[in-house]
Motif scaffolding. Structure first.
Motif, PDB file in Angstrom:
ATOM      1  N   GLY A   1      -3.082  22.234  -5.431  1.00  0.00           N
ATOM      2  CA  GLY A   1      -2.042  23.202  -5.102  1.00  0.00           C
ATOM      3  C   GLY A   1      -1.065  22.756  -4.041  1.00  0.00           C
ATOM      4  N   VAL A   2      -1.276  21.571  -3.471  1.00  0.00           N
ATOM      5  CA  VAL A   2      -0.383  21.078  -2.409  1.00  0.00           C
ATOM      6  C   VAL A   2       0.899  20.526  -3.020  1.00  0.00           C
ATOM      7  CG1 VAL A   2      -0.091  19.285  -0.639  1.00  0.00           C
ATOM      8  CG2 VAL A   2      -2.212  20.617  -0.747  1.00  0.00           C
ATOM      9  N   ARG A   3       2.028  20.924  -2.473  1.00  0.00           N
ATOM     10  CA  ARG A   3       3.326  20.405  -2.903  1.00  0.00           C
ATOM     11  C   ARG A   3       3.972  19.503  -1.850  1.00  0.00           C
ATOM     12  NH1 ARG A   3       4.033  25.868  -4.241  1.00  0.00           N
ATOM     13  NH2 ARG A   3       5.642  26.086  -2.642  1.00  0.00           N
ATOM     14  N   THR A   4       3.539  19.678  -0.587  1.00  0.00           N
ATOM     15  CA  THR A   4       4.128  18.888   0.500  1.00  0.00           C
ATOM     16  C   THR A   4       3.042  18.405   1.447  1.00  0.00           C
ATOM     17  OG1 THR A   4       6.104  20.304   0.419  1.00  0.00           O
ATOM     18  CG2 THR A   4       5.870  18.849   2.324  1.00  0.00           C
ATOM     19  N   VAL A   5       3.053  17.114   1.740  1.00  0.00           N
ATOM     20  CA  VAL A   5       2.197  16.544   2.779  1.00  0.00           C
ATOM     21  C   VAL A   5       3.099  16.126   3.929  1.00  0.00           C
ATOM     22  CG1 VAL A   5       0.663  14.643   3.421  1.00  0.00           C
ATOM     23  CG2 VAL A   5       0.425  15.731   1.171  1.00  0.00           C
TER      24      VAL A   5
ATOM     25  N   VAL B   1       0.839  -1.200   0.000  1.00  0.00           N
ATOM     26  CA  VAL B   1       0.000   0.000   0.000  1.00  0.00           C
ATOM     27  C   VAL B   1       0.872   1.248   0.000  1.00  0.00           C
ATOM     28  CG1 VAL B   1      -1.799   1.271   1.225  1.00  0.00           C
ATOM     29  CG2 VAL B   1      -1.840  -1.237   1.211  1.00  0.00           C
ATOM     30  N   ALA B   2       1.972   1.215   0.763  1.00  0.00           N
ATOM     31  CA  ALA B   2       2.888   2.357   0.825  1.00  0.00           C
ATOM     32  C   ALA B   2       3.456   2.671  -0.553  1.00  0.00           C
ATOM     33  CB  ALA B   2       4.009   2.080   1.819  1.00  0.00           C
ATOM     34  N   ALA B   3       3.793   1.641  -1.299  1.00  0.00           N
ATOM     35  CA  ALA B   3       4.314   1.840  -2.657  1.00  0.00           C
ATOM     36  C   ALA B   3       3.265   2.501  -3.539  1.00  0.00           C
ATOM     37  CB  ALA B   3       4.755   0.510  -3.244  1.00  0.00           C
ATOM     38  N   ARG B   4       2.010   2.108  -3.351  1.00  0.00           N
ATOM     39  CA  ARG B   4       0.922   2.705  -4.131  1.00  0.00           C
ATOM     40  C   ARG B   4       0.734   4.180  -3.764  1.00  0.00           C
ATOM     41  NH1 ARG B   4      -3.248  -1.088  -3.216  1.00  0.00           N
ATOM     42  NH2 ARG B   4      -4.198   0.137  -1.567  1.00  0.00           N
ATOM     43  N   VAL B   5       0.813   4.488  -2.477  1.00  0.00           N
ATOM     44  CA  VAL B   5       0.706   5.875  -2.020  1.00  0.00           C
ATOM     45  C   VAL B   5       1.842   6.717  -2.586  1.00  0.00           C
ATOM     46  CG1 VAL B   5       0.877   7.381   0.008  1.00  0.00           C
ATOM     47  CG2 VAL B   5      -0.568   5.330   0.090  1.00  0.00           C
ATOM     48  N   ASN B   6       3.052   6.173  -2.520  1.00  0.00           N
ATOM     49  CA  ASN B   6       4.224   6.901  -3.018  1.00  0.00           C
ATOM     50  C   ASN B   6       4.096   7.188  -4.508  1.00  0.00           C
ATOM     51  OD1 ASN B   6       7.162   6.774  -4.300  1.00  0.00           O
ATOM     52  ND2 ASN B   6       7.381   7.514  -2.205  1.00  0.00           N
TER      53      ASN B   6
ATOM     54  N   GLY C   1       3.324  15.154  -8.236  1.00  0.00           N
ATOM     55  CA  GLY C   1       4.336  16.156  -7.909  1.00  0.00           C
ATOM     56  C   GLY C   1       4.300  16.592  -6.463  1.00  0.00           C
ATOM     57  N   ILE C   2       3.852  15.699  -5.578  1.00  0.00           N
ATOM     58  CA  ILE C   2       3.729  16.016  -4.154  1.00  0.00           C
ATOM     59  C   ILE C   2       4.749  15.200  -3.360  1.00  0.00           C
ATOM     60  CG2 ILE C   2       2.212  15.923  -2.128  1.00  0.00           C
ATOM     61  CD1 ILE C   2      -0.163  16.177  -4.056  1.00  0.00           C
ATOM     62  N   LYS C   3       5.458  15.879  -2.473  1.00  0.00           N
ATOM     63  CA  LYS C   3       6.415  15.230  -1.588  1.00  0.00           C
ATOM     64  C   LYS C   3       5.747  14.958  -0.236  1.00  0.00           C
ATOM     65  CE  LYS C   3      10.256  17.454  -1.069  1.00  0.00           C
ATOM     66  NZ  LYS C   3      11.145  18.541  -0.576  1.00  0.00           N
ATOM     67  N   MET C   4       5.965  13.760   0.320  1.00  0.00           N
ATOM     68  CA  MET C   4       5.439  13.463   1.650  1.00  0.00           C
ATOM     69  C   MET C   4       6.579  13.247   2.632  1.00  0.00           C
ATOM     70  SD  MET C   4       2.343  11.010   2.908  1.00  0.00           S
ATOM     71  CE  MET C   4       3.071   9.372   2.743  1.00  0.00           C
ATOM     72  N   ILE C   5       6.478  13.918   3.772  1.00  0.00           N
ATOM     73  CA  ILE C   5       7.467  13.836   4.837  1.00  0.00           C
ATOM     74  C   ILE C   5       6.835  13.127   6.025  1.00  0.00           C
ATOM     75  CG2 ILE C   5       8.932  15.144   6.420  1.00  0.00           C
ATOM     76  CD1 ILE C   5       8.839  17.455   4.337  1.00  0.00           C
ATOM     77  N   ASN C   6       7.486  12.087   6.500  1.00  0.00           N
ATOM     78  CA  ASN C   6       7.032  11.350   7.676  1.00  0.00           C
ATOM     79  C   ASN C   6       7.832  11.855   8.871  1.00  0.00           C
ATOM     80  OD1 ASN C   6       6.039   9.497   9.499  1.00  0.00           O
ATOM     81  ND2 ASN C   6       6.853   7.690   8.458  1.00  0.00           N
ATOM     82  N   LEU C   7       7.151  12.531   9.807  1.00  0.00           N
ATOM     83  CA  LEU C   7       7.797  13.137  10.964  1.00  0.00           C
ATOM     84  C   LEU C   7       7.634  12.210  12.160  1.00  0.00           C
ATOM     85  CD1 LEU C   7       9.248  15.851  11.605  1.00  0.00           C
ATOM     86  CD2 LEU C   7       7.014  16.741  12.309  1.00  0.00           C
TER      87      LEU C   7
ATOM     88  N   LEU D   1       4.954   4.537   5.025  1.00  0.00           N
ATOM     89  CA  LEU D   1       3.675   5.179   4.745  1.00  0.00           C
ATOM     90  C   LEU D   1       3.566   5.661   3.310  1.00  0.00           C
ATOM     91  CD1 LEU D   1       3.304   7.316   8.004  1.00  0.00           C
ATOM     92  CD2 LEU D   1       2.465   4.991   7.561  1.00  0.00           C
ATOM     93  N   GLY D   2       4.634   5.454   2.548  1.00  0.00           N
ATOM     94  CA  GLY D   2       4.684   5.988   1.198  1.00  0.00           C
ATOM     95  C   GLY D   2       5.451   7.295   1.133  1.00  0.00           C
ATOM     96  N   GLU D   3       6.129   7.622   2.213  1.00  0.00           N
ATOM     97  CA  GLU D   3       6.843   8.895   2.306  1.00  0.00           C
ATOM     98  C   GLU D   3       8.049   8.954   1.379  1.00  0.00           C
ATOM     99  OE1 GLU D   3       8.501   6.468   5.883  1.00  0.00           O
ATOM    100  OE2 GLU D   3       6.685   6.562   4.666  1.00  0.00           O
ATOM    101  N   HIS D   4       8.428  10.164   1.027  1.00  0.00           N
ATOM    102  CA  HIS D   4       9.650  10.399   0.278  1.00  0.00           C
ATOM    103  C   HIS D   4      10.822  10.679   1.214  1.00  0.00           C
ATOM    104  CE1 HIS D   4       6.362  11.345  -2.563  1.00  0.00           C
ATOM    105  NE2 HIS D   4       7.177  10.850  -3.472  1.00  0.00           N
TER     106      HIS D   4
END
Length: 212
Positions: free
Chosen positions: A111-115, A17-22, A29-35, A131-134
């Motif tokens: 308009g979102v570039r970062t999640v 699922v994470a691969a699908r999200v990524n 064109g959206i980057k995801m950050i896992n904090l 989680l599919g994060e970058h």
């Protein structure tokens, strides 16, 4: 008797699922950050500092807040005018990729570039679940002691950036910054280590750059 390796199966499914999200986010064109970090390490305060005080375009950011109960952190994000959705795990110690997938379905990503995923406060199982994060950003603080990299290595092994927060309190602790840096790099030599204070709004330039 047949033995079923449940944990392996759960992690394998989560990775799918994470691969699908990524793939979905990358295509948009959206980057995801896992904090990641412990309760009290300052993850949410750090987000407030970056989004509220350091000229990040809030319309380009969406936040997924993970917590066991309550929506207090999500309310803090919404007060800044940031698109936010709350995930309550009802006692579970981590988020999983299917939760993120459902959250993305509910968010307006125009308009979102970062999640940013403000993960559940935990240094153990949160690190096990992609989680599919970058990017993974781990948050530790000087008030927690410098022994965390070897006690809870997985977060430090998998983090692209490690933030050592609450540096404004260093003089009141016996925290050994040299030892901390050496220990982190002994298990993850490529990790970027940043000294910062979310409360004082200092040392956050490298974090802000992740949103650009």
């Amino acid at each position: 008797m047949k033995t079923i390796p449940v944990n392996v199966n759960v992690l394998n499914r989560n990775s799918e699922v994470a691969a699908r999200v990524n793939e979905r986010l990358t295509a948009a064109g959206i980057k995801m950050i896992n904090l990641l970090g412990t309760p009290g390490s300052g993850k949410t305060t750090l987000l407030e500092a970056v989004l509220g005080c350091l000229e990040v375009d809030r319309n380009s950011v969406a936040v997924i807040e993970g917590d066991l109960y309550t929506a207090q952190d999500a309310e803090r994000m919404e007060a800044l005018g940031v698109r936010t959705i709350q995930l309550n795990t009802q006692g579970a110690c981590h988020l999983e990729a299917d939760m993120i997938e459902r959250a993305l379905d509910e968010l307006d990503l125009e308009g979102v570039r970062t999640v940013v995923v403000d993960n559940v406060g935990n240094l153990v199982c949160t690190s096990e679940f992609e989680l599919g994060e970058h990017l993974r950003v781990g948050v530790s603080s000087v008030t927690e002691g410098n022994d965390k990299p070897f006690k809870y290595p997985l977060m430090f092994q998998t983090a692209n950036m490690v933030l050592l927060n609450k540096m404004d309190l260093l003089e009141f602790t016996n925290f050994d910054t040299d030892r901390f840096v050496a220990d982190v790099h002994s298990i993850n030599e490529s990790a970027q280590i940043v000294f910062c204070s979310a409360w004082k709004r200092t040392g956050l330039e490298s974090v802000v750059s992740l949103f650009k």
